[in-house]
Design a protein around this motif. Sequence first.
Motif, PDB file in Angstrom:
ATOM      1  N   LYS A  17       0.761  -0.867   0.046  1.00  0.00           N
ATOM      2  CA  LYS A  17      -0.210   0.013   0.094  1.00  0.00           C
ATOM      3  C   LYS A  17       0.630   1.192  -0.243  1.00  0.00           C
ATOM      4  CE  LYS A  17      -3.797  -2.251   2.535  1.00  0.00           C
ATOM      5  NZ  LYS A  17      -4.542  -2.260   4.336  1.00  0.00           N
ATOM      6  N   ALA A  18       2.249   1.415   0.435  1.00  0.00           N
ATOM      7  CA  ALA A  18       2.955   2.598   0.362  1.00  0.00           C
ATOM      8  C   ALA A  18       4.533   2.147  -0.496  1.00  0.00           C
ATOM      9  CB  ALA A  18       3.329   2.680   2.387  1.00  0.00           C
ATOM     10  N   PRO A  19       5.397   3.182  -0.723  1.00  0.00           N
ATOM     11  CA  PRO A  19       6.592   3.039  -1.077  1.00  0.00           C
ATOM     12  C   PRO A  19       7.635   2.429  -0.106  1.00  0.00           C
ATOM     13  CG  PRO A  19       5.662   4.706  -1.040  1.00  0.00           C
ATOM     14  CD  PRO A  19       5.126   4.835  -0.764  1.00  0.00           C
ATOM     15  N   TYR A  20       7.608   3.093   1.280  1.00  0.00           N
ATOM     16  CA  TYR A  20       7.885   2.747   2.751  1.00  0.00           C
ATOM     17  C   TYR A  20       7.011   2.470   3.750  1.00  0.00           C
ATOM     18  CZ  TYR A  20      11.990   4.476  -0.382  1.00  0.00           C
ATOM     19  OH  TYR A  20      12.246   4.947  -2.022  1.00  0.00           O
ATOM     20  N   LEU A  21       7.688   2.457   4.563  1.00  0.00           N
ATOM     21  CA  LEU A  21       7.245   1.669   5.568  1.00  0.00           C
ATOM     22  C   LEU A  21       5.804   3.125   6.565  1.00  0.00           C
ATOM     23  CD1 LEU A  21       9.485  -0.519   7.827  1.00  0.00           C
ATOM     24  CD2 LEU A  21       7.261  -1.445   6.279  1.00  0.00           C
ATOM     25  N   ALA A  22       6.432   4.301   6.749  1.00  0.00           N
ATOM     26  CA  ALA A  22       5.669   4.654   7.076  1.00  0.00           C
ATOM     27  C   ALA A  22       5.076   6.305   5.894  1.00  0.00           C
ATOM     28  CB  ALA A  22       5.855   6.161   8.124  1.00  0.00           C
ATOM     29  N   GLY A  23       5.106   5.247   4.501  1.00  0.00           N
ATOM     30  CA  GLY A  23       4.637   6.285   3.318  1.00  0.00           C
ATOM     31  C   GLY A  23       5.632   6.557   2.822  1.00  0.00           C
ATOM     32  N   ALA A  24       6.500   7.808   3.334  1.00  0.00           N
ATOM     33  CA  ALA A  24       7.758   8.477   3.003  1.00  0.00           C
ATOM     34  C   ALA A  24       8.783   7.575   3.620  1.00  0.00           C
ATOM     35  CB  ALA A  24       7.990   9.804   3.237  1.00  0.00           C
ATOM     36  N   TYR A  25       9.822   7.672   2.946  1.00  0.00           N
ATOM     37  CA  TYR A  25      11.459   7.080   3.883  1.00  0.00           C
ATOM     38  C   TYR A  25      11.994   8.066   4.401  1.00  0.00           C
ATOM     39  CZ  TYR A  25      16.111   5.198   3.852  1.00  0.00           C
ATOM     40  OH  TYR A  25      17.536   4.685   4.379  1.00  0.00           O
ATOM     41  N   SER A  26      12.590   7.148   6.103  1.00  0.00           N
ATOM     42  CA  SER A  26      11.980   7.409   7.315  1.00  0.00           C
ATOM     43  C   SER A  26      12.800   6.447   8.179  1.00  0.00           C
ATOM     44  CB  SER A  26      10.702   7.651   8.382  1.00  0.00           C
ATOM     45  OG  SER A  26      10.622   6.228   8.240  1.00  0.00           O
ATOM     46  N   ILE A  27      12.764   7.105   9.398  1.00  0.00           N
ATOM     47  CA  ILE A  27      13.878   6.451  10.138  1.00  0.00           C
ATOM     48  C   ILE A  27      13.520   5.040  10.673  1.00  0.00           C
ATOM     49  CG2 ILE A  27      14.726   8.313  12.113  1.00  0.00           C
ATOM     50  CD1 ILE A  27      12.632   8.456  13.506  1.00  0.00           C
ATOM     51  N   ALA A  28      12.252   4.773  10.636  1.00  0.00           N
ATOM     52  CA  ALA A  28      11.329   3.316  10.503  1.00  0.00           C
ATOM     53  C   ALA A  28      11.811   2.489   9.425  1.00  0.00           C
ATOM     54  CB  ALA A  28       9.647   4.066  10.509  1.00  0.00           C
ATOM     55  N   ASP A  29      12.229   2.768   8.147  1.00  0.00           N
ATOM     56  CA  ASP A  29      12.820   2.012   7.386  1.00  0.00           C
ATOM     57  C   ASP A  29      13.969   1.968   7.177  1.00  0.00           C
ATOM     58  OD1 ASP A  29      10.735   1.998   5.384  1.00  0.00           O
ATOM     59  OD2 ASP A  29      11.028   4.080   5.368  1.00  0.00           O
ATOM     60  N   MET A  30      15.162   2.705   8.594  1.00  0.00           N
ATOM     61  CA  MET A  30      16.799   2.458   8.694  1.00  0.00           C
ATOM     62  C   MET A  30      16.562   1.656   9.741  1.00  0.00           C
ATOM     63  SD  MET A  30      17.181   6.512   8.066  1.00  0.00           S
ATOM     64  CE  MET A  30      17.063   7.618   6.957  1.00  0.00           C
ATOM     65  N   ALA A  31      15.692   1.282  10.256  1.00  0.00           N
ATOM     66  CA  ALA A  31      15.762   0.819  11.750  1.00  0.00           C
ATOM     67  C   ALA A  31      15.580  -0.637  11.313  1.00  0.00           C
ATOM     68  CB  ALA A  31      14.819   0.740  12.620  1.00  0.00           C
ATOM     69  N   VAL A  32      14.247  -1.206  10.145  1.00  0.00           N
ATOM     70  CA  VAL A  32      13.970  -2.443  10.407  1.00  0.00           C
ATOM     71  C   VAL A  32      14.765  -2.970   9.213  1.00  0.00           C
ATOM     72  CG1 VAL A  32      12.539  -3.292   9.554  1.00  0.00           C
ATOM     73  CG2 VAL A  32      11.627  -1.750  10.117  1.00  0.00           C
ATOM     74  N   TRP A  33      15.376  -1.985   7.611  1.00  0.00           N
ATOM     75  CA  TRP A  33      16.613  -2.524   6.899  1.00  0.00           C
ATOM     76  C   TRP A  33      17.574  -3.768   7.396  1.00  0.00           C
ATOM     77  CZ3 TRP A  33      20.648  -1.728   4.630  1.00  0.00           C
ATOM     78  CH2 TRP A  33      21.551  -2.822   3.530  1.00  0.00           C
ATOM     79  N   PRO A  34      18.364  -2.928   8.136  1.00  0.00           N
ATOM     80  CA  PRO A  34      19.645  -4.446   8.506  1.00  0.00           C
ATOM     81  C   PRO A  34      19.016  -5.197   8.859  1.00  0.00           C
ATOM     82  CG  PRO A  34      20.053  -1.716   9.383  1.00  0.00           C
ATOM     83  CD  PRO A  34      18.009  -0.966   9.287  1.00  0.00           C
ATOM     84  N   TRP A  35      17.867  -5.452   9.540  1.00  0.00           N
ATOM     85  CA  TRP A  35      17.750  -7.167  10.254  1.00  0.00           C
ATOM     86  C   TRP A  35      17.813  -7.189   8.770  1.00  0.00           C
ATOM     87  CZ3 TRP A  35      18.657  -8.368  14.750  1.00  0.00           C
ATOM     88  CH2 TRP A  35      19.268  -7.942  16.340  1.00  0.00           C
ATOM     89  N   LEU A  36      17.329  -7.156   7.516  1.00  0.00           N
ATOM     90  CA  LEU A  36      16.151  -8.191   6.546  1.00  0.00           C
ATOM     91  C   LEU A  36      17.836  -8.370   5.382  1.00  0.00           C
ATOM     92  CD1 LEU A  36      13.657  -7.051   8.456  1.00  0.00           C
ATOM     93  CD2 LEU A  36      12.933  -6.902   5.945  1.00  0.00           C
TER      94      LEU A  36
END
Length: 267
Positions: free
Chosen positions: A186-205
């Motif tokens: 539904k969205a390009p990034y977790l909270a809509g726009a690229y944010s600290i949420a994506d930076m937090a999750v991405w390294p774990w994947l």
Amino acid sequence: MARKAKRAAARGKKGKTSSRAAKRKVTAKKAPPKRAEMIDLFTDTTPNGYKISIFLEEAKLPYTAHYVNISTGDQFKPEFLAISPNNKIPAITDRNGPGGKPYSLFESGAILLYLAEKTGKFLPKTERGRHDVIQWLMFQMGNIGPMLGQVHHFRAYAPEKIPYAINRYTNEANRLYGVMDKRLAKAPYLAGAYSIADMAVWPWLRYPDRQGVDLANYPNVKRWFDAIAARPAVQRGLKMLSEKVRTQPMDDKAKEILFGATQYQKH
């Protein structure tokens, strides 16, 4: 006589102007110098460590990284515990913290929020947008980190292979990938726009195979993951920690901050 009076008046006026200019120069010299922005990052090459180096690169915030070797126990040394009482990396010291004084923080989620607020980047200013980011950041802190950490442990590091634990955490890893896949449909990034949420999750994947996950089953996660992996700042954040931090010497200021950290910790 009139000419002499005019020349004298001109000299007097010039003298006053020079005097005022001299005062301005003296005042300018006495003005306190502006403190340089600098973050000291105390870290190791783990997903939590990468969160912060990625943010610093994305925000173009000057920083120096210092290696805390968690495999040899650096995280238990008193000087590190002074700024990270939970003996976990990463920790930071902001040399230009609140009030213009050095300020130390631990916990990667708290550090991301602090840096986002400090720089005004990767955290929306609207109330709704801000909380969209915070809830996905908490999703990482409460789910992605702990659960994927457990699946890594029981699948790869536990001295005894325990089927129940392996199945439990592998299933949970796949469930979490499913949650993200639905959101990213539904969205390009977790909270809509690229944010600290994506930076937090991405390294774990970065290594889904170690988690018992086939990324082909989660196409939206794969699209999101590849988009972030292609960002130059993300690549710099990974490369800096992987290649440089292990040999990065501490400068005198960093040593002063780390070894005298208790005076800066205000908790």
